[in-house]
Write a protein that holds these residues in place. Structure first.
Motif, PDB file in Angstrom:
ATOM      1  N   VAL A  82     -32.016  57.960 -44.576  1.00 29.29           N
ATOM      2  CA  VAL A  82     -31.403  56.671 -43.799  1.00 29.29           C
ATOM      3  C   VAL A  82     -30.644  55.789 -44.798  1.00 29.29           C
ATOM      4  O   VAL A  82     -31.500  55.552 -45.622  1.00 29.29           O
ATOM      5  N   ALA A  83     -29.483  55.494 -44.867  1.00 23.07           N
ATOM      6  CA  ALA A  83     -28.869  54.591 -45.608  1.00 23.07           C
ATOM      7  C   ALA A  83     -28.194  53.591 -44.841  1.00 23.07           C
ATOM      8  O   ALA A  83     -27.778  53.485 -43.678  1.00 23.07           O
ATOM      9  N   HIS A  84     -28.835  52.272 -45.336  1.00 20.41           N
ATOM     10  CA  HIS A  84     -28.713  50.986 -44.747  1.00 20.41           C
ATOM     11  C   HIS A  84     -27.728  50.177 -45.084  1.00 20.41           C
ATOM     12  O   HIS A  84     -27.619  50.054 -46.278  1.00 20.41           O
ATOM     13  N   MET A  85     -26.476  49.872 -44.407  1.00 15.47           N
ATOM     14  CA  MET A  85     -25.305  49.221 -45.038  1.00 15.47           C
ATOM     15  C   MET A  85     -25.935  47.836 -45.482  1.00 15.47           C
ATOM     16  O   MET A  85     -25.483  47.366 -46.684  1.00 15.47           O
ATOM     17  N   THR A  86     -26.595  46.965 -44.743  1.00 16.83           N
ATOM     18  CA  THR A  86     -27.225  45.684 -45.061  1.00 16.83           C
ATOM     19  C   THR A  86     -28.609  45.682 -44.882  1.00 16.83           C
ATOM     20  O   THR A  86     -29.342  46.726 -44.571  1.00 16.83           O
ATOM     21  N   ARG A  87     -29.267  44.685 -45.170  1.00 20.19           N
ATOM     22  CA  ARG A  87     -30.664  44.564 -45.397  1.00 20.19           C
ATOM     23  C   ARG A  87     -31.072  43.522 -44.150  1.00 20.19           C
ATOM     24  O   ARG A  87     -32.283  43.091 -43.816  1.00 20.19           O
ATOM     25  N   GLY A  88     -29.851  43.149 -43.201  1.00 20.68           N
ATOM     26  CA  GLY A  88     -30.227  42.432 -42.199  1.00 20.68           C
ATOM     27  C   GLY A  88     -30.530  41.057 -42.473  1.00 20.68           C
ATOM     28  O   GLY A  88     -31.351  40.396 -41.410  1.00 20.68           O
ATOM     29  N   GLU A  89     -30.010  40.239 -43.244  1.00 19.28           N
ATOM     30  CA  GLU A  89     -30.637  38.983 -43.743  1.00 19.28           C
ATOM     31  C   GLU A  89     -30.035  38.074 -42.815  1.00 19.28           C
ATOM     32  O   GLU A  89     -30.645  36.908 -42.566  1.00 19.28           O
ATOM     33  N   TYR A  90     -29.281  38.238 -41.863  1.00 18.27           N
ATOM     34  CA  TYR A  90     -28.852  37.319 -40.804  1.00 18.27           C
ATOM     35  C   TYR A  90     -30.039  37.349 -39.514  1.00 18.27           C
ATOM     36  O   TYR A  90     -29.810  36.639 -38.659  1.00 18.27           O
ATOM     37  N   GLY A  91     -30.841  38.454 -39.569  1.00 21.98           N
ATOM     38  CA  GLY A  91     -31.617  38.457 -38.558  1.00 21.98           C
ATOM     39  C   GLY A  91     -32.921  37.834 -38.557  1.00 21.98           C
ATOM     40  O   GLY A  91     -34.031  38.140 -38.363  1.00 21.98           O
ATOM     41  N   GLY A  92     -33.052  36.562 -38.719  1.00 20.65           N
ATOM     42  CA  GLY A  92     -33.916  35.677 -38.760  1.00 20.65           C
ATOM     43  C   GLY A  92     -33.831  34.487 -37.849  1.00 20.65           C
ATOM     44  O   GLY A  92     -32.706  34.029 -37.364  1.00 20.65           O
ATOM     45  N   LEU A  93     -34.895  33.636 -37.326  1.00 26.45           N
ATOM     46  CA  LEU A  93     -34.706  32.445 -36.620  1.00 26.45           C
ATOM     47  C   LEU A  93     -34.353  31.275 -37.185  1.00 26.45           C
ATOM     48  O   LEU A  93     -34.563  30.332 -36.556  1.00 26.45           O
ATOM     49  N   GLY A  94     -34.296  31.007 -38.524  1.00 25.32           N
ATOM     50  CA  GLY A  94     -33.915  30.000 -39.234  1.00 25.32           C
ATOM     51  C   GLY A  94     -35.215  29.441 -40.062  1.00 25.32           C
ATOM     52  O   GLY A  94     -34.806  28.231 -40.788  1.00 25.32           O
ATOM     53  N   SER A  95     -36.221  29.892 -39.907  1.00 28.25           N
ATOM     54  CA  SER A  95     -37.379  29.246 -40.755  1.00 28.25           C
ATOM     55  C   SER A  95     -37.489  29.824 -42.127  1.00 28.25           C
ATOM     56  O   SER A  95     -38.371  29.343 -42.558  1.00 28.25           O
ATOM     57  N   GLN A  96     -36.672  31.043 -42.402  1.00 25.00           N
ATOM     58  CA  GLN A  96     -36.827  31.514 -43.629  1.00 25.00           C
ATOM     59  C   GLN A  96     -35.495  31.710 -44.340  1.00 25.00           C
ATOM     60  O   GLN A  96     -34.363  31.679 -43.796  1.00 25.00           O
ATOM     61  N   SER A  97     -35.339  31.641 -45.473  1.00 28.29           N
ATOM     62  CA  SER A  97     -34.003  31.994 -46.173  1.00 28.29           C
ATOM     63  C   SER A  97     -33.425  33.416 -46.012  1.00 28.29           C
ATOM     64  O   SER A  97     -34.365  34.242 -45.526  1.00 28.29           O
ATOM     65  N   PHE A 136     -30.574  51.422 -49.385  1.00 33.80           N
ATOM     66  CA  PHE A 136     -29.755  50.327 -49.031  1.00 33.80           C
ATOM     67  C   PHE A 136     -28.398  50.152 -49.855  1.00 33.80           C
ATOM     68  O   PHE A 136     -28.613  50.458 -51.118  1.00 33.80           O
ATOM     69  N   LEU A 137     -27.437  49.974 -48.936  1.00 36.50           N
ATOM     70  CA  LEU A 137     -25.864  49.986 -49.909  1.00 36.50           C
ATOM     71  C   LEU A 137     -25.434  48.690 -50.163  1.00 36.50           C
ATOM     72  O   LEU A 137     -24.373  48.559 -50.527  1.00 36.50           O
ATOM     73  N   ASP A 138     -26.141  47.683 -49.998  1.00 35.38           N
ATOM     74  CA  ASP A 138     -25.855  46.098 -50.420  1.00 35.38           C
ATOM     75  C   ASP A 138     -24.894  45.623 -49.785  1.00 35.38           C
ATOM     76  O   ASP A 138     -24.118  44.837 -50.584  1.00 35.38           O
ATOM     77  N   PHE A 139     -24.153  46.009 -48.705  1.00 35.28           N
ATOM     78  CA  PHE A 139     -23.433  45.230 -47.971  1.00 35.28           C
ATOM     79  C   PHE A 139     -24.226  43.825 -47.403  1.00 35.28           C
ATOM     80  O   PHE A 139     -25.066  43.938 -47.188  1.00 35.28           O
TER      81      PHE A 139
END
Length: 234
Positions: A33-48, A74-77
């Motif tokens: 499984v190769a992930h384009m991103t690490r999903g850093e926008y998938g938070g509710l605002g309480s974490q960086s 992870f492909l680091d997009f």
């Protein structure tokens, strides 16, 4: 056989094709499984963004262990910023060549999420170019047999190939539970991803509906780039 899933975000593999990945792993196929991103926008605002990405990468690796995945990469997009450009297409060409899979799973081209759409286009175009000797990248040309697209029920996605995952649906949902931060996020997010409210129940119901279409208890559905119909994706 080597099965490569290229997904936009850390939870996409479990959600869209977790049963199929587990089924192939159980019969001894190599599964990546190769992930384009690490999903850093998938938070509710309480974490960086960095903290969210760290959590989600760990969740993806834990889910991969449940499914029996051989390699989680992870492909680091950047989350929310995947673009279908020539430079990125060539990056995906080299990803395909590096892994040299027999089959590729990825998103369907018609999807609400821009990262899903961009990933679908990049993978499909890279699949075409990966075998061309004069398209030079760091790795030698390869020639995967086919690309299978998975999609959301809210898009125009209409599965044509079904994989019987009756014996693997519980594993799929077990893998989903490893994405604890996203189960919470999708509930709180509301509206935009409303089809994934009560995500586990929704995925179980979807699997049973697809199973009825396929003549089994539970199934996952795909649209192949080239027409095939097999019990496994091979």
């Amino acid at each position: 056989m080597h099965l490569l899933a290229i997904v936009a975000h850390p939870d996409d593999a479990a959600i869209f094709c977790g049963g199929t990945l587990a089924k192939h792993a159980d019969r001894g196929d190599r599964v990546t499984v190769a992930h384009m991103t690490r999903g850093e926008y998938g938070g509710l605002g309480s974490q960086s963004e960095a903290a969210v990405a760290e959590t989600r990468e760990a969740e993806a690796r834990a889910a991969g262990e449940v499914l029996g995945v051989d390699d989680v990469t992870f492909l680091d997009f950047e989350d929310g910023r995947v673009t279908d450009s020539l430079a990125n297409r060539l990056l995906l060409v080299d990803v395909l060549r590096e892994h040299d899979p027999d089959l590729v799973l990825t998103h369907f081209r018609d999807d609400m999420h821009p990262d899903h759409r961009a990933t679908a286009g990049l993978v499909t175009d890279a699949y075409y170019m990966a075998s061309l000797p004069l398209c030079e990248t760091d790795h030698p040309p390869c020639d995967p047999d086919n690309v299978y697209h998975f999609g959301k029920p809210t898009s125009s996605f209409e599965p044509e190939t079904f994989v019987d995952v009756s014996d693997h649906l519980d594993r799929k949902l077990d893998a989903l539970e490893r994405h604890e931060s996203q189960v919470e996020f999708l509930v709180e997010h509301g509206g935009i991803d409303a089809e994934f409210d009560n995500l586990a129940e929704s995925l179980r119901a979807e699997g049973l509906v697809l199973g009825k279409q396929a003549g089994c208890t539970a199934a996952e559905g795909f649209v192949p780039l080239h027409e095939t119909a097999r019990d496994y994706l091979d």
